[in-house]
Motif scaffolding. Structure first.
Motif, PDB file in Angstrom:
ATOM      1  N   GLY A  25      15.126-109.829  31.382  1.00  0.00           N
ATOM      2  CA  GLY A  25      13.861-110.460  31.763  1.00  0.00           C
ATOM      3  C   GLY A  25      12.627-110.499  31.112  1.00  0.00           C
ATOM      4  N   ARG A  26      12.728-110.348  29.774  1.00  0.00           N
ATOM      5  CA  ARG A  26      11.690-109.967  28.945  1.00  0.00           C
ATOM      6  C   ARG A  26      11.892-111.223  27.739  1.00  0.00           C
ATOM      7  NH1 ARG A  26       8.882-104.740  28.120  1.00  0.00           N
ATOM      8  NH2 ARG A  26       7.794-106.438  26.787  1.00  0.00           N
ATOM      9  N   THR A  27      10.770-111.593  27.360  1.00  0.00           N
ATOM     10  CA  THR A  27      10.885-112.495  25.992  1.00  0.00           C
ATOM     11  C   THR A  27      10.491-111.701  24.797  1.00  0.00           C
ATOM     12  OG1 THR A  27      10.364-114.398  27.540  1.00  0.00           O
ATOM     13  CG2 THR A  27       9.821-114.868  25.108  1.00  0.00           C
ATOM     14  N   TYR A  28      10.981-112.094  23.674  1.00  0.00           N
ATOM     15  CA  TYR A  28      10.703-111.360  22.406  1.00  0.00           C
ATOM     16  C   TYR A  28      10.694-112.444  21.283  1.00  0.00           C
ATOM     17  CZ  TYR A  28      12.897-107.321  24.800  1.00  0.00           C
ATOM     18  OH  TYR A  28      13.164-106.333  25.462  1.00  0.00           O
ATOM     19  N   THR A  41       8.910-108.719  18.053  1.00  0.00           N
ATOM     20  CA  THR A  41       7.606-108.266  18.575  1.00  0.00           C
ATOM     21  C   THR A  41       7.998-108.805  20.154  1.00  0.00           C
ATOM     22  OG1 THR A  41       6.551-110.362  18.346  1.00  0.00           O
ATOM     23  CG2 THR A  41       6.319-108.445  16.905  1.00  0.00           C
ATOM     24  N   ASP A  42       6.915-108.353  21.098  1.00  0.00           N
ATOM     25  CA  ASP A  42       6.712-109.036  22.447  1.00  0.00           C
ATOM     26  C   ASP A  42       6.839-110.689  21.831  1.00  0.00           C
ATOM     27  OD1 ASP A  42       6.978-107.022  24.142  1.00  0.00           O
ATOM     28  OD2 ASP A  42       4.764-106.564  23.840  1.00  0.00           O
ATOM     29  N   ASN A  86      -2.965-105.746  20.598  1.00  0.00           N
ATOM     30  CA  ASN A  86      -1.936-105.740  19.580  1.00  0.00           C
ATOM     31  C   ASN A  86      -0.639-105.904  20.445  1.00  0.00           C
ATOM     32  OD1 ASN A  86      -3.489-104.775  17.670  1.00  0.00           O
ATOM     33  ND2 ASN A  86      -2.745-102.540  17.692  1.00  0.00           N
ATOM     34  N   LEU A  87       0.408-106.580  19.608  1.00  0.00           N
ATOM     35  CA  LEU A  87       1.731-107.028  20.236  1.00  0.00           C
ATOM     36  C   LEU A  87       2.587-105.402  19.959  1.00  0.00           C
ATOM     37  CD1 LEU A  87       2.645-110.065  18.599  1.00  0.00           C
ATOM     38  CD2 LEU A  87       2.085-109.981  20.938  1.00  0.00           C
ATOM     39  N   LYS A  88       3.458-105.343  20.895  1.00  0.00           N
ATOM     40  CA  LYS A  88       4.540-104.161  20.806  1.00  0.00           C
ATOM     41  C   LYS A  88       5.678-104.621  19.872  1.00  0.00           C
ATOM     42  CE  LYS A  88       7.508-101.280  23.429  1.00  0.00           C
ATOM     43  NZ  LYS A  88       8.010-100.753  24.627  1.00  0.00           N
TER      44      LYS A  88
END
Length: 104
Positions: A25-28, A41-42, A86-88
């Motif tokens: 469910g996340r985009t990297y 990163t995210d 910032n991006l994670k």
């Protein structure tokens, strides 16, 4: 506990390029530097949630395709307006020709 997940094979990303990776469910965004190192990163810009994989990579900078905000993909630092958050970042490594990122 943090898990390492396979994002792609090392040959899937050209030098100085980026690709999208979706997991749980996340985009990297996965990057290959000019020095043949891999980073993650995210995957969405912190400004308007646009996919960074559609952006332009120059040296250690990813430029968002929508408003040209810039981030250092190695550190996640916001480097140019309009982005200010910032991006994670996530640890990345190559193992047996596969790019793995540490999520969680």
């Amino acid at each position: 506990m943090s898990d390492w997940v396979e994002a792609c094979t090392a040959g899937d990303i050209d030098e100085e390029d980026v690709m999208r990776f979706d997991h749980a469910g996340r985009t990297y965004a996965i990057y290959r530097s000019p020095d043949d190192e891999y980073f993650a990163t995210d995957g969405l810009c912190s400004h308007e949630k646009v996919h960074l994989a559609d952006g332009l990579v120059m040296d250690d900078i990813i430029e968002c395709p929508k408003h040209n905000g810039r981030f250092n993909y190695k550190t996640g630092d916001a480097r140019g307006a309009p982005v200010c958050i910032n991006l994670k970042t996530y640890p990345a490594k190559v193992d047996a020709g596969k790019v793995l990122i540490q999520v969680g």
